[in-house]
Design an enzyme around this catalytic site. Structure first.
Site, PDB file in Angstrom:
ATOM      1  N   PRO A   2       0.832  -1.205   0.000  1.00 40.32           N
ATOM      2  CA  PRO A   2       0.000   0.000   0.000  1.00 40.32           C
ATOM      3  C   PRO A   2       0.869   1.259   0.000  1.00 40.32           C
ATOM      4  CG  PRO A   2      -0.504  -1.412   1.902  1.00 40.32           C
ATOM      5  CD  PRO A   2       0.687  -1.984   1.227  1.00 40.32           C
ATOM      6  N   GLU A   3       0.537   2.206  -0.849  1.00 38.91           N
ATOM      7  CA  GLU A   3       1.240   3.490  -0.850  1.00 38.91           C
ATOM      8  C   GLU A   3       0.317   4.539  -0.232  1.00 38.91           C
ATOM      9  OE1 GLU A   3       3.753   4.769  -3.876  1.00 38.91           O
ATOM     10  OE2 GLU A   3       4.119   2.800  -4.734  1.00 38.91           O
TER      11      GLU A   3
END
Ligand SMILES: [Zn+2]
Length: 279
Positions: A2-3
């Site tokens: 996840p960014e």
């Protein structure tokens, strides 16, 4: 992994469901993830009420009414899923909050690179997880002049510089490539040599690609919550990322001879760019 946009999307999904809820029970199902769960976690959480949900870089911040902040990082594979009162824990469910409204908030993390910590709210900015972090890209603290000042005199490639958390947080590999394309900057150019006008364009591009991704992620969080499936956070069409060999969308639009998206390795990661319009 996840960014920032995915973490922001998760926070926006958590907020309405969590704020105002009392934590009836905190189920800490193992002793560590990437590092040990903090001492006293269960006692601190149980019978506290959730006052707010926020984000700093890729950390989810759950503000409690007892002056503490529950800090969660999703690592490589972490997911937070809502489950009904009757839900029975599954493999890799490591941390579960039972809320007064009946729902369970489940942190599932097969690879266990995630992290859970507890920090007094007053010490958040000076805490070791946060003290070194640069500005939030979507806040007013981040702008062209701020970025220009941070890049001054740096010889590192601009792509690596904008992925450096001291300079600005949350710009991962995908969004760095996309923002540099948008701003027309060669990813390998030394950071300190990018002209001021282009640095301005880059700061604006970073905000734009992140906002676009957050908008795209918002719609799939609903799927994510409904199905509890393994779907990606969002299906986004990238201009250059992972497009090696494809015709450059900008050159093509301008009706010039087609340039193709190239890939180079920087800092061990792939960078994608158009050799013609990123100079
Ligand atoms: Zn091009």
């Amino acid at each position: 992994m996840p960014e920032l946009p995915e973490v922001e999307t998760v926070c926006r999904g958590l907020k309405p469901a969590l704020v105002g809820q009392e934590i009836v029970k905190a189920d800490v199902r193992r002793k560590d993830l990437r590092r040990p769960f903090p001492r006293g976690l269960k006692a601190c959480l149980e019978s506290s009420r959730i006052a707010g949900v926020g984000r700093r870089a890729k950390y989810i911040l759950v503000h409690l009414d007892n002056g503490f902040v529950l800090v969660i990082h999703l690592g490589m594979s972490g997911r937070i899923v809502f489950q009904p009162h009757s839900y029975k824990p599954q493999p890799h469910d490591h941390f579960i909050l039972h809320l007064s409204g009946g729902q369970q908030v489940v942190l599932n993390d097969p690879r266990r690179f995630g992290l859970v910590d507890l920090v007094p709210a007053a010490e958040l900015d000076s805490h070791q997880l946060f003290a070194h972090l640069g500005p939030e890209p979507l806040s007013d603290c981040f702008s062209g002049p701020v970025l220009a000042a941070a890049l001054q005199g740096r010889k590192t490639a601009i792509k690596l510089a904008i992925m450096d958390q001291h300079i600005v947080v949350g710009v991962g590999n995908i969004y760095a490539s996309e923002a540099l394309f948008m701003a027309g900057i060669d990813p390998a150019m030394p950071a300190g040599e990018v002209e001021t006008k282009k640095v301005e364009a880059l700061a604006a591009a970073i905000k734009k690609v992140l906002q676009q991704a957050i908008r795209a992620g918002g719609s799939t969080l609903r799927d994510h919550r409904q199905t509890n499936g393994e779907r990606g956070y969002f299906q986004h069409h990238f201009m250059v990322y992972d497009q090696e060999g494809a015709p450059c969308p900008r050159c093509r639009r301008a009706g010039r001879k087609k340039a193709r998206i190239a890939r180079i390795i920087q800092g061990g990661r792939s960078s994608f760019y158009c050799p013609r319009c990123q100079i």
